[in-house]
Design a protein around this motif. Structure first.
Motif, short mmCIF file in Angstrom:
data_model
loop_
_atom_site.label_atom_id
_atom_site.label_comp_id
_atom_site.label_asym_id
_atom_site.label_seq_id
_atom_site.Cartn_x
_atom_site.Cartn_y
_atom_site.Cartn_z
N VAL A 159 0.86 -1.18 0.00
CA VAL A 159 0.00 0.00 0.00
C VAL A 159 0.89 1.23 0.00
O VAL A 159 2.07 1.17 0.36
N ARG A 160 0.33 2.37 -0.40
CA ARG A 160 1.12 3.60 -0.52
C ARG A 160 0.97 4.52 0.68
O ARG A 160 1.66 5.53 0.77
N PHE A 161 0.05 4.20 1.59
CA PHE A 161 -0.07 5.02 2.80
C PHE A 161 -0.61 4.17 3.96
O PHE A 161 -1.28 3.16 3.76
N GLY A 162 -0.28 4.60 5.16
CA GLY A 162 -0.78 3.97 6.37
C GLY A 162 -1.03 5.06 7.41
O GLY A 162 -0.32 6.07 7.44
N ILE A 163 -2.03 4.85 8.24
CA ILE A 163 -2.38 5.85 9.26
C ILE A 163 -2.49 5.15 10.61
O ILE A 163 -3.21 4.15 10.75
N ILE A 164 -1.77 5.67 11.59
CA ILE A 164 -1.88 5.19 12.96
C ILE A 164 -2.80 6.15 13.72
O ILE A 164 -2.59 7.37 13.71
N VAL A 165 -3.80 5.60 14.37
CA VAL A 165 -4.72 6.39 15.19
C VAL A 165 -4.46 6.02 16.64
O VAL A 165 -4.59 4.85 17.01
N ALA A 166 -4.05 7.00 17.45
CA ALA A 166 -3.58 6.70 18.80
C ALA A 166 -4.39 7.44 19.86
O ALA A 166 -4.87 8.55 19.63
N LEU A 167 -4.50 6.80 21.02
CA LEU A 167 -5.11 7.46 22.17
C LEU A 167 -4.11 8.34 22.91
O LEU A 167 -4.46 9.00 23.88
N ALA A 168 -2.88 8.33 22.47
CA ALA A 168 -1.85 9.16 23.11
C ALA A 168 -2.21 10.63 23.02
O ALA A 168 -2.99 11.04 22.17
N ASN A 169 -1.61 11.43 23.90
CA ASN A 169 -1.82 12.88 23.91
C ASN A 169 -3.23 13.25 24.34
O ASN A 169 -3.81 14.22 23.87
N ILE A 170 -3.81 12.47 25.25
CA ILE A 170 -5.16 12.77 25.74
C ILE A 170 -5.17 14.09 26.50
O ILE A 170 -6.07 14.91 26.36
#
Length: 224
Positions: A159-170
């Motif tokens: 794939v040409r892109f990936g996205i990480i979705v994080a609970l960090a920085n609440i």
């Protein structure tokens, strides 16, 4: 999904939803998004999503925000799956993105797959085509080796892109979702040199965005 499945499979799913839905009292309305989630994540999470989808006492909140409230509650079970569900709903509501079903094997797990196509309502720095989404629900900062592993997974699946979705920085006390921002940026740029774009969105970019069609346009432009 009708474009990718036979009428037989699609009608079988409709019948399954109709049968399960018939057991819910009509006096207990549910958010419709819960049934869409079942299409992506499977019937194993019916009870989880349908219980979360009760409309009463939600004060008109969009369903993704309802899920984020549940995740913030220390007594909530299966926070990881609820976080994946809320993220998938936000992507599906963003012009240009189409959410595909989650993928899981004995060797790896991909939280869910999206496909991006250029849309007149959203212009993002992403190449059209499929991408991988990985959700980090631990609330901890993303470590360099996690970013490197995710990038390798994206390259393996071409794939040409990936996205990480994080609970960090609440808390918002630290603007970076990474445990080591400097080396994480070097790793991200190394993948970018190979044609792979990796973006990171944290909770501060997700909450209260359910009604904004362009939420991911601004968020991905600011993605670390």
């Amino acid at each position: 999904m009708e474009a990718f499945e036979s009428d037989l499979l699609h009608n079988r799913w409709r019948g399954w939803i109709r049968d399960r839905n018939g057991k819910i009292p009509t006096a207990e309305p549910r958010y419709l998004e819960a049934f869409l989630l079942m299409r992506w994540f499977g019937d194993a999470y019916w009870d989880l999503f349908i219980d979360a989808a009760q409309v009463v006492r939600r004060r008109g909140l969009p369903f993704p925000d309802v899920l984020f409230q549940m995740i913030a509650d220390p007594n909530t079970q299966q926070k990881g799956k609820l976080f994946e569900a809320a993220s998938a709903l936000l992507f599906s509501a963003t012009p240009g993105f189409e959410v595909r079903s989650a993928r899981k094997t004995t060797d790896e797990q991909i939280d869910f797959v999206v496909r991006y196509e250029h849309d007149s309502l959203t212009v993002l720095p992403l190449l059209p085509g499929p991408g991988l989404i990985e959700c980090k629900s631990s609330g901890e900062k993303i470590k360099v080796h996690e970013l490197r592993d995710f990038g390798s997974k994206c390259q393996f699946h071409r794939v040409r892109f990936g996205i990480i979705v994080a609970l960090a920085n609440i808390t918002g006390s630290d603007k970076s979702a990474f445990s080591d921002p400097h080396y994480s940026e070097l790793v991200r740029r190394r993948f970018l040199a190979d044609g792979l774009t990796i973006l990171v969105l944290d909770l501060s970019k997700l909450r209260c965005r359910a009604r904004e069609l362009r939420w991911s346009t601004r968020a991905t432009r600011r993605g670390s």
